[in-house]
Design a protein around this motif. Sequence first.
Motif, PDB file in Angstrom:
ATOM      1  N   LEU A   1      12.860   5.021   0.380  1.00  0.00           N
ATOM      2  CA  LEU A   1      11.717   4.258   0.888  1.00  0.00           C
ATOM      3  C   LEU A   1      11.914   2.763   0.625  1.00  0.00           C
ATOM      4  O   LEU A   1      11.708   1.920   1.516  1.00  0.00           O
ATOM      5  CB  LEU A   1      10.437   4.756   0.197  1.00  0.00           C
TER       6      LEU A   1
ATOM      7  N   ALA B   1       5.373   6.836   7.418  1.00  0.00           N
ATOM      8  CA  ALA B   1       3.918   6.975   7.245  1.00  0.00           C
ATOM      9  C   ALA B   1       3.214   6.654   8.554  1.00  0.00           C
ATOM     10  O   ALA B   1       3.803   6.084   9.469  1.00  0.00           O
ATOM     11  CB  ALA B   1       3.430   6.051   6.134  1.00  0.00           C
TER      12      ALA B   1
ATOM     13  N   ALA C   1      12.183   0.036   3.457  1.00  0.00           N
ATOM     14  CA  ALA C   1      10.999  -0.816   3.623  1.00  0.00           C
ATOM     15  C   ALA C   1      11.302  -2.294   3.363  1.00  0.00           C
ATOM     16  O   ALA C   1      10.804  -3.171   4.077  1.00  0.00           O
ATOM     17  CB  ALA C   1       9.879  -0.342   2.690  1.00  0.00           C
TER      18      ALA C   1
ATOM     19  N   ARG D   1       4.700   6.559  12.249  1.00  0.00           N
ATOM     20  CA  ARG D   1       6.157   6.321  12.221  1.00  0.00           C
ATOM     21  C   ARG D   1       6.890   7.643  11.950  1.00  0.00           C
ATOM     22  O   ARG D   1       6.356   8.548  11.312  1.00  0.00           O
ATOM     23  CB  ARG D   1       6.503   5.278  11.154  1.00  0.00           C
TER      24      ARG D   1
ATOM     25  N   GLY E   1       1.243   3.626   2.108  1.00  0.00           N
ATOM     26  CA  GLY E   1       1.600   4.210   3.407  1.00  0.00           C
ATOM     27  C   GLY E   1       0.405   4.868   4.060  1.00  0.00           C
ATOM     28  O   GLY E   1      -0.426   5.487   3.380  1.00  0.00           O
ATOM     29  N   GLY E   2       0.309   4.727   5.404  1.00  0.00           N
ATOM     30  CA  GLY E   2      -0.842   5.263   6.119  1.00  0.00           C
ATOM     31  C   GLY E   2      -1.865   4.170   6.349  1.00  0.00           C
ATOM     32  O   GLY E   2      -2.929   4.165   5.733  1.00  0.00           O
TER      33      GLY E   2
ATOM     34  N   HIS F   1       0.873  -1.186   0.000  1.00  0.00           N
ATOM     35  CA  HIS F   1       0.000   0.000   0.000  1.00  0.00           C
ATOM     36  C   HIS F   1       0.905   1.230   0.000  1.00  0.00           C
ATOM     37  O   HIS F   1       2.125   1.117   0.221  1.00  0.00           O
ATOM     38  CB  HIS F   1      -0.918  -0.035   1.227  1.00  0.00           C
TER      39      HIS F   1
ATOM     40  N   ARG G   1       8.788  10.748  10.592  1.00  0.00           N
ATOM     41  CA  ARG G   1       8.936  11.292   9.247  1.00  0.00           C
ATOM     42  C   ARG G   1      10.409  11.379   8.870  1.00  0.00           C
ATOM     43  O   ARG G   1      11.275  11.543   9.731  1.00  0.00           O
ATOM     44  CB  ARG G   1       8.329  12.702   9.180  1.00  0.00           C
TER      45      ARG G   1
ATOM     46  N   GLU H   1       3.063  -1.042   8.270  1.00  0.00           N
ATOM     47  CA  GLU H   1       3.143   0.378   7.941  1.00  0.00           C
ATOM     48  C   GLU H   1       4.470   0.666   7.214  1.00  0.00           C
ATOM     49  O   GLU H   1       5.505   0.024   7.458  1.00  0.00           O
ATOM     50  CB  GLU H   1       3.052   1.209   9.234  1.00  0.00           C
ATOM     51  N   LEU H   2       4.439   1.632   6.306  1.00  0.00           N
ATOM     52  CA  LEU H   2       5.658   2.007   5.600  1.00  0.00           C
ATOM     53  C   LEU H   2       6.482   2.984   6.436  1.00  0.00           C
ATOM     54  O   LEU H   2       5.937   3.715   7.267  1.00  0.00           O
ATOM     55  CB  LEU H   2       5.319   2.656   4.249  1.00  0.00           C
TER      56      LEU H   2
END
Lengths: 241, 241
Positions: B113, B75, B117, B78, B44-45, B42, B80, B71-72
């Motif tokens: 990212l 996002a 990730a 988490r 993120g979020g 997804h 920033r 979660e990413l």
Amino acid sequence: MRFTSEQRFDDGVLERRFTLGEIPGVLWTPASAPAPLILMGHPGGLDRMYPRLAARARHAAAAGYAAATIELPGAGDRPRSAVAEQARADLRRALEAGEPVSDEIVDRLVLPLVDQAVPEWRTALDALLALPGIRGPVGFSGGVISIGVRLAVVEPRIAAAGLFAGSFVPRSIIEEARAVTIPLLVLLQWDDEGNDRQMALDLFDAFGSKEKTLHANTGGHTGVPAFEGDDANRFFARHLR
Amino acid sequence: MRFTSEQRFDDGVLERRFTLGEIPGVLWTPASAPAPLILMGHPGGLDRMYPRLAARARHAAAAGYAAATIELPGAGDRPRSAVAEQARADLRRALEAGEPVSDEIVDRLVLPLVDQAVPEWRTALDALLALPGIRGPVGFSGGVISIGVRLAVVEPRIAAAGLFAGSFVPRSIIEEARAVTIPLLVLLQWDDEGNDRQMALDLFDAFGSKEKTLHANTGGHTGVPAFEGDDANRFFARHLR
């Protein structure tokens, strides 16, 4: 329309060959009736294409559809057209020389074929829908994709089309495609040697349909994966009820 | 991995929220076990995405799959990343100004990212496959597509991927894609505003997989037709057995 022979397969599907004037054709009907009809397009040469067409038709019949096809102008035992033969020779020469296929060759190859074939398919549709056990709405499935485009524009009885982007497409047909509004499933073989990938993508982009789906798969012209047959049946199940 | 809450739906699906170190995640398991696992990507979020993720997961569970997501980086709750926030602002500015999105912005937005990730998803995979009732082979489904590409390259437990081409893709990820060999189903929204259609087609072309299928549909980023959920289940059914 005159039936010339029939055979019934183990799966209950009845295959009948017919002639419509001078044009030969084949009709497959499932045991269940009335069945919605799928017109099955092909590149011409019914005898050569028969094994693949019969397999597609019986797969569709297993899902409850009747399927029918007719020979294309200039193919099989039908009289050759000098214009088409010349265009075909020019196309072959360009491909063998590794040259780009010019719009002019594509136009000469495809446009007269579309002009002649589309009224014949519409006449076949009149005859087929007059038979007991066959009903609309009607689907078109396969190629020549330019024939499918023109049919989708001019023939209101065709409610959905599964189009095989496996042949060269004249630019004027891409323009005609903007007037197509029925649901479409367009099948593209990503590595097709007898096609132009960008032209196929341009054609998909041009269609005016609100619901259009492109399925592209790795492999050459004849390498369509078996699961696409199931996907096509599900597509028609959504739109031919 | 620590489970923090659970609920069981009417359809028998058990949803458990968990934390993996500082990373929150959700696991959905069907009544039948052991179930092959699908990692759901997804943008993120998790909280914002929850309704869509839960719907996808329960659709997959109905076909016998467990589904999980985390979660990413950067996002939800988490921490920033200043680099990512700056890149996101630059992207927004370019899109609002109607300017092309430069490779440099895409690289700054996506590559850090992916780098952060992918190891997290692999750690999650370790923990998930250690649970009773969950087994490999594993599928990846969704986006961010660049995370899916890198996972498909480096994580041998992922046997098939259904990738959503709904985000910008760095050119170096397109190069990485040549090393992907697992079966792929790539989903592209033809009119996606947050995407680059040609880049998505270039990425599809680059994948080294022998079996890869592109499904492109009309509509924007969130307009994926419902029938694509069934298509994805059938794709995983062919490859996660």
